[in-house]
Scaffold this active site. Structure first.
Site, PDB file in Angstrom:
ATOM      1  N   GLU A 353       0.835  -1.200   0.000  1.00 34.25           N
ATOM      2  CA  GLU A 353       0.000   0.000   0.000  1.00 34.25           C
ATOM      3  C   GLU A 353       0.869   1.249   0.000  1.00 34.25           C
ATOM      4  OE1 GLU A 353      -4.107   0.082   1.840  1.00 34.25           O
ATOM      5  OE2 GLU A 353      -3.052   1.383   3.247  1.00 34.25           O
ATOM      6  N   HIS A 384       7.063 -26.789   2.688  1.00 34.91           N
ATOM      7  CA  HIS A 384       6.251 -27.871   2.127  1.00 34.91           C
ATOM      8  C   HIS A 384       5.139 -27.328   1.231  1.00 34.91           C
ATOM      9  CE1 HIS A 384       8.169 -30.939   4.675  1.00 34.91           C
ATOM     10  NE2 HIS A 384       8.280 -29.941   5.538  1.00 34.91           N
ATOM     11  N   LYS A 512     -13.653   1.677  -3.183  1.00 28.94           N
ATOM     12  CA  LYS A 512     -14.575   2.111  -2.134  1.00 28.94           C
ATOM     13  C   LYS A 512     -15.696   2.971  -2.715  1.00 28.94           C
ATOM     14  CE  LYS A 512     -11.431   2.366   1.865  1.00 28.94           C
ATOM     15  NZ  LYS A 512     -10.856   3.307   2.851  1.00 28.94           N
TER      16      LYS A 512
END
Length: 560
Positions: A353, A384, A512
């Site tokens: 960000e 793994h 937004k």
């Protein structure tokens, strides 16, 4: 071309890269027996080893020269002095003031902000201790057993990460929950086993208008009212951290329970502020002070240490080297401490960000790559999962490894098994396995020549995969504070070199804004035609399917 990649040092780095891209770290270690001592630094009990990187002394001298050309030292002073280095919002960047321990003034627009910082810290400590000591009582005069923090982004990830990281220092009979996802499952799953008489909510939102947070907050409020029977004692169960005091009061929160936020602290750097309330409730004021002290000591190191001995600056320069010259588009963070399992997610926001920008400080589109894609996982689990790509994939992925010299209980069998993996993986990524070594290994296993020839290419590891390793004595509050601050400063330095503003986040806003508009369209069953054909199609399909699977209202959900 821009000023950055026109500079003599940048061009020299490009020429030097041609040489280093053909160099293997195996050879670098063979040529210099003192390489570890030359390329490792310390801050208190934190060791930063960056010797397993594709660098030599000439590389680092060129990178230090680049930092000088970009005036990194001057920018550091600008930040600490409270200049408005967030140029698009004309704001100072002073999360460092929140952990300032020397008592000296920190000025913003001619005013010392330290008195209000100290006042908010005192208020946070007072409420936290009241809940921790069970003197804070709910509407049935019972002590608080569960705290629910409702936030998003920096109001969520920072407190969550620290609370998880310092779990051994927490009260284990006081549960702290974190809700961020607006998906109803998150809030409902959290509330289903809680008792409203013993639950305390923290609504963390600077604006007190953020859609995700406020939808969850309203659900929590309605759940409380439905269970308690009325909102008469809501002030005993709700608090807020916000700069919008009036909106928080309108929500029903007592002004004494509203904690201040300032525009000179970005959300992703705010865990040192009143956003820390759930953390302080969990770990207590003494441990919170140690967290602040650790960060403060990293601040002093960053501000006062020369470039060559400065850990965040070296971290940043290594990132520039790989991102801009080796074309490494990703970086991975690998903690080998279970309590740091949220640290990579926290750094994802802090880094991406901040430096996920394509426009420079002058408003021009950059012609070089900026912030990398950051990902990570607990090291043992990652071995793994995606270590296959790190070892034998076609992409260069620089790695940061973080590991404790000892754990709180330090059960020898567990800890030595853990640390053997730390050292082995870093060595394996650096050295790899040559064709001759792989052949000898297969020959020793008893395979015939035909089988060896078939399997051999799959057993070769190119190596030369860079790692930087942090070793620290123990993951205690002070060490955690220092580690967080070191990464914060690394991000800042990279932003300065790339000539971007690391402290705005306009890219977050568009989604937004559109979501706010679409939300109103979802309140009816009319067909939508105001978007592109894909978005219209998705919204209309959703509406048609919704009519067959009616959602219950908030009040119905929370009363169940």
């Amino acid at each position: 071309m821009t000023k950055l990649n026109q500079s003599a040092t940048w061009k020299a780095l490009g020429e030097h890269f041609e040489e280093m891209s053909q160099t293997h770290m195996r050879d670098l270690f063979e040529q210099d027996s003192k390489r570890f001592n030359k390329f490792s630094l310390k801050l208190n009990d934190i060791l930063f080893d960056f010797s397993k990187n594709i660098i030599d002394s000439n590389t680092m001298e060129l990178l230090y020269g680049l930092a000088d050309e970009c005036d990194v030292s001057e920018w550091i002073e600008k930040m600490f002095d409270g200049e408005a280095i967030n140029n698009t919002e004309n704001r100072a960047v002073l999360h460092t003031a929140l952990r300032n321990r020397d008592g000296l003034p920190v000025m913003v627009d001619g005013k010392d902000v330290m008195p209000v910082v100290r006042e908010e810290h005192i208020r946070v400590r007072k409420l936290a201790e009241a809940i921790r000591t069970r003197s804070w009582r709910g509407y049935l005069n019972q002590p608080i057993t569960d705290v629910v923090n409702i936030g998003i982004g920096g109001s969520h990830l920072g407190p969550l990460m620290v609370t998880e990281a310092l779990r051994p220092y927490s009260l284990h009979d006081l549960n702290v929950h974190f809700v961020a996802n607006v998906d109803e499952n998150h809030i409902n799953d959290t509330l289903e086993n809680l008792n409203p008489a013993t639950t305390f909510f923290i609504i963390a939102s600077k604006s007190f208008t953020t859609q995700d947070t406020m939808v969850n907050a309203e659900t929590a409020r309605q759940w409380y009212i439905n269970k308690a029977g009325n909102d008469e004692h809501i002030d005993k169960h709700f608090s807020a951290v916000s700069s919008n005091v009036e909106a928080a009061k309108a929500f029903g929160i007592n002004e004494n329970n509203i904690f201040q936020m300032w525009d000179w602290v970005g959300g992703r750097y705010s865990l040192w502020s009143a956003i820390s309330l759930p953390m302080v409730i969990a770990i207590g004021e003494e441990n919170f002070d140690k967290l602040l002290q650790g960060a403060y000591e990293a601040d002093l190191h960053f501000r006062n240490t020369p470039l060559k001995e400065n850990i965040p600056i070296n971290m940043a320069l290594l990132g520039i080297w790989y991102n801009n010259f080796f074309d490494a588009q990703t970086t991975v963070v690998l903690p080998y401490d279970q309590h740091l399992h949220k640290f990579p997610a926290y750094l994802q926001q802090a880094d991406m960000e901040s430096n996920g920008k394509s426009v420079d400080r002058q408003g021009e589109v950059v012609d070089y790559t900026t912030g990398p894609v950051l990902f990570g996982e607990i090291g043992i689990a990652a071995q793994h999962a995606f270590f296959q790509l790190l070892h034998q994939g076609t992409k260069l992925v620089p790695a940061d490894i973080l590991a404790p010299v000892s754990n709180l209980h330090c059960i020898a069998r567990h800890h030595r098994a853990l640390m053997s993996n730390v050292f082995a993986q870093a060595e394996a990524l650096m050295k790899g396995k040559t064709e001759q070594e792989a052949y000898a290994e297969l020959k020793k296993s008893g395979l015939d020549e035909q089988s060896i020839k078939k399997l051999l290419p799959n057993k070769i590891f190119p190596g030369n995969r860079p790692t930087s390793t942090f070793l620290f004595n123990r993951l205690d509050p002070a060490t955690l504070g220092s580690l967080i601050a070191l990464y914060e400063h690394k991000i800042f330095v990279q932003g300065i070199i790339w000539n971007i503003n690391s402290y705005d986040q306009w890219g977050v806003e568009l989604g937004k804004q559109l979501a706010s508009g679409i939300l109103h369209e979802l309140d009816d069953n009319k067909l939508t035609g105001s978007h592109d054909s894909s978005t219209n199609g998705l919204i209309n399909y959703y509406k048609m399917q919704r009519s067959k699977n009616e959602c219950v209202s908030v009040s119905q959900k929370t009363s169940n």
